[in-house]
Every structure is written in C-alpha cells, then in structure tokens.
Design an enzyme around this catalytic site. Sequence first.
Site, PDB file in Angstrom:
ATOM      1  N   GLN A 183       0.834  -1.216   0.000  1.00 30.22           N
ATOM      2  CA  GLN A 183       0.000   0.000   0.000  1.00 30.22           C
ATOM      3  C   GLN A 183       0.865   1.261   0.000  1.00 30.22           C
ATOM      4  O   GLN A 183       0.561   2.247   0.674  1.00 30.22           O
ATOM      5  CB  GLN A 183      -0.960  -0.013   1.190  1.00 30.22           C
ATOM      6  CG  GLN A 183      -2.159  -0.929   0.989  1.00 30.22           C
ATOM      7  CD  GLN A 183      -3.083  -0.449  -0.124  1.00 30.22           C
ATOM      8  OE1 GLN A 183      -3.174   0.730  -0.430  1.00 30.22           O
ATOM      9  NE2 GLN A 183      -3.788  -1.379  -0.746  1.00 30.22           N
ATOM     10  N   SER A 184       1.938   1.250  -0.763  1.00 27.03           N
ATOM     11  CA  SER A 184       2.841   2.397  -0.834  1.00 27.03           C
ATOM     12  C   SER A 184       2.162   3.613  -1.482  1.00 27.03           C
ATOM     13  O   SER A 184       1.671   3.530  -2.611  1.00 27.03           O
ATOM     14  CB  SER A 184       4.064   1.998  -1.675  1.00 27.03           C
ATOM     15  OG  SER A 184       4.803   3.145  -2.055  1.00 27.03           O
ATOM     16  N   ASN A 185       2.165   4.721  -0.754  1.00 32.30           N
ATOM     17  CA  ASN A 185       1.665   5.982  -1.329  1.00 32.30           C
ATOM     18  C   ASN A 185       2.669   6.536  -2.333  1.00 32.30           C
ATOM     19  O   ASN A 185       2.298   7.221  -3.287  1.00 32.30           O
ATOM     20  CB  ASN A 185       1.443   7.010  -0.226  1.00 32.30           C
ATOM     21  CG  ASN A 185       0.456   6.524   0.805  1.00 32.30           C
ATOM     22  OD1 ASN A 185      -0.697   6.278   0.482  1.00 32.30           O
ATOM     23  ND2 ASN A 185       0.909   6.354   2.039  1.00 32.30           N
ATOM     24  N   ALA A 230       4.498   4.735  -4.358  1.00 30.24           N
ATOM     25  CA  ALA A 230       4.303   4.027  -5.630  1.00 30.24           C
ATOM     26  C   ALA A 230       3.136   4.650  -6.401  1.00 30.24           C
ATOM     27  O   ALA A 230       3.221   4.868  -7.612  1.00 30.24           O
ATOM     28  CB  ALA A 230       4.064   2.541  -5.369  1.00 30.24           C
TER      29      ALA A 230
END
Length: 335
Positions: free
Chosen positions: A76-78, A80
């Site tokens: 859930q990387s912001n 990325a």
Amino acid sequence: MDLARFPRVRLAHAPTPLEPLDGLRKPLGGGPRLWVKRDDATGLAGGGNKTRKLEYLLGAALAEGADCVVTTGGVQSNHARQTAAAAARLGLACELVLTRVVPDRPPGYETTGNVLLEHLLGARVHIRDGDTDRTAAMDAVADEARAKGAKPYIVPTGGSNRTGALGYARAALELVGQAAERDLRIDHVVHASSSGGTQAGLAAGLHLLGHPARVTGVDVEADAAATEAGVRALASEVASALGSRKPLPEAVVQVLAGHAGPAYGVPTGAMAAAVRRVARTDGLLLDPVYSGKAMAGLIALTEQGAFRDDENVVFLHTGGMPSIFAYGDSLATTT
Ligand SMILES: *Cc1c(COP(=O)(O)O)cnc(C)c1O
C-alpha cells in the site's frame, strides 16, 4: 540554499495550505496553537509528500533521457501511487515492485486503495514476498525493460535519496515564507518519518535558512534508532549538496520512538483513535500507516506538556488517505 541548479518538473500544487487545527486543540485543553501544513493536498492523484520529491527525481530522470521509471515500496505504498501518477503525467512507463512487508492483512489489501489507483494510472504492478531484496528486484525489472529497448530510471524506496530530499528543502523554504507572510513564529514541526527523505530535506532546509523551528519525525518503522540514523545521513548529504560546508549539528535531527506499534504498517489503537479524533474535530482524514501514528505522537507530546502554551506547532500532513480503504478492518466503526 541553491536549489535552482537541480533539474525539476512541476507536479505539486504549491504552496500547500497552512491551516489552523483548532478543533483538535479544544479537547486537548488549550496547550500550544496547532497548525496543519496540507501536503496531503499536493494534488497529484490523491496527493502526499512523495510528489515534492518526485519533482526532483523525475526532473533528473527526464534530464537523463529516461522513458520508464521503476520504483518500490510496500503493497500500500503511497509513494508508488504518486510515482505512477507522475509517470502518467510525463508520458513515462512505470514499473512498481511492491513487497508484502505487512503481516496479517485482510482480503482486498492487494487490490484496493493505492493498488487500485496504480492500475487505473496504467502502472505495471509486480507484487513480491516480504523478504524480497527490493534493489535486486528493481534491477531485474529494469534489465527486462532495457532488453525491450526502454531507458529505465530507478527511484529508491520512498524516493528518499539526496535528489528526492531536495523536494523537502524546497518545502522548508515554502513554509518559512508562509510563516513570514502571516507574522507566525513556527516553533515545532511534527510529521511521520519512514524512509527519511521528508525529514532530512525539511530539517536540513530549515537549518540552512537559519530558522529555529525544531523538527520531530515520529518513527513509523518500529525502529527509531535506524530511522534517525538514516535521516541524519541523508540530511548531511542534502546540506552539502546545497552548499553547506559545515557538518549539521546533532540536534537538527530528532526522531521520536514509541508510536509505531509492533511493526511498520500494523495498526495500533492509538493510531485508530487519532485518525477518528481528527476526522471528527477538524474534518481532516489521516492515514493508518503514517500520519495517524504521527498524530498519535503529537497528541501524546501535547498531553505530556512537551510544548509551551505560547508556541506554534505545525503538523505536516504527509498524505496517505487512499490506504484507509485497505485498513477498513481496524478503522471501520459505528461509534
Ligand atoms: C512515505 C510517507 C511518509 C514518510 O516519509 P519519508 O520521507 O519516507 O520518511 C509519511 N507519510 C506518508 C503518508 C507517506 O506516504
């Protein structure tokens, strides 16, 4: 502070608003004046702090003639998600290596929130096990792209290298300008710290500007010593890239432990309480992984009397709202 010599592309809506956070202050029973710097509102496909870093990172990528960007993060990387949006805006291909670093996530964690948005934004998503060596995995994806004739540019986790951190040295300049415009003396800045580029750029930038505000990074990695060491090393690099010849004083980099819970990305009760509280006092949405834990830290500091009543404390909202949808299990409530 000579930022002009670094290539940059405009991606962020800036200056981001600096707003009072008065609703939260009331139930805390007075204390310092609280403000929020809205870097959740940088405007790029949901916003967040990575957009400022990407202005310099993708500025460098375009200057090199890259046509493809490869980066990495947790599922859930912001970072990325913002990279996928920036790549789409600039006409670059985007490859994302996302690793399963957070244990015990509910169904939907790998398809909703930021991941859903990355697919919409046209990125290629490669989900890997939690123990994957991110650098090696990105190199493999970049090699594959090169074999097809592409020119990839690799951005590390969180966009946190010297180039990315320049975005937050620039943010320091912006914040100091906003404070001056309204005769506001900023005494402290508090925000979530993880890969370190935000705090490194901000702390180095404020120091080089001679501004006395103290920056506290709230560790969300559950390893404050490592986070602090990373921020310290990067802050020194940024300061020397910006022309400083003196070493940075120790006190410029402060990382606060005790609010991350058992591990990165694992929800805590204090995080959920802080997210719910600020939603209800100020209509402001924080996130479960970063800004919610940082706000839990700010609330605890305020309750412990860490700030004087006549001080101004700025909470830097670093974004992350899309991941709320991947954490419905710990945030959904009827009370
Ligand atoms: C990445 C991120 C942070 C941490 O910033 P670093 O520069 O990695 O320390 C904080 N908040 C949100 C919402 C983020 O996505």
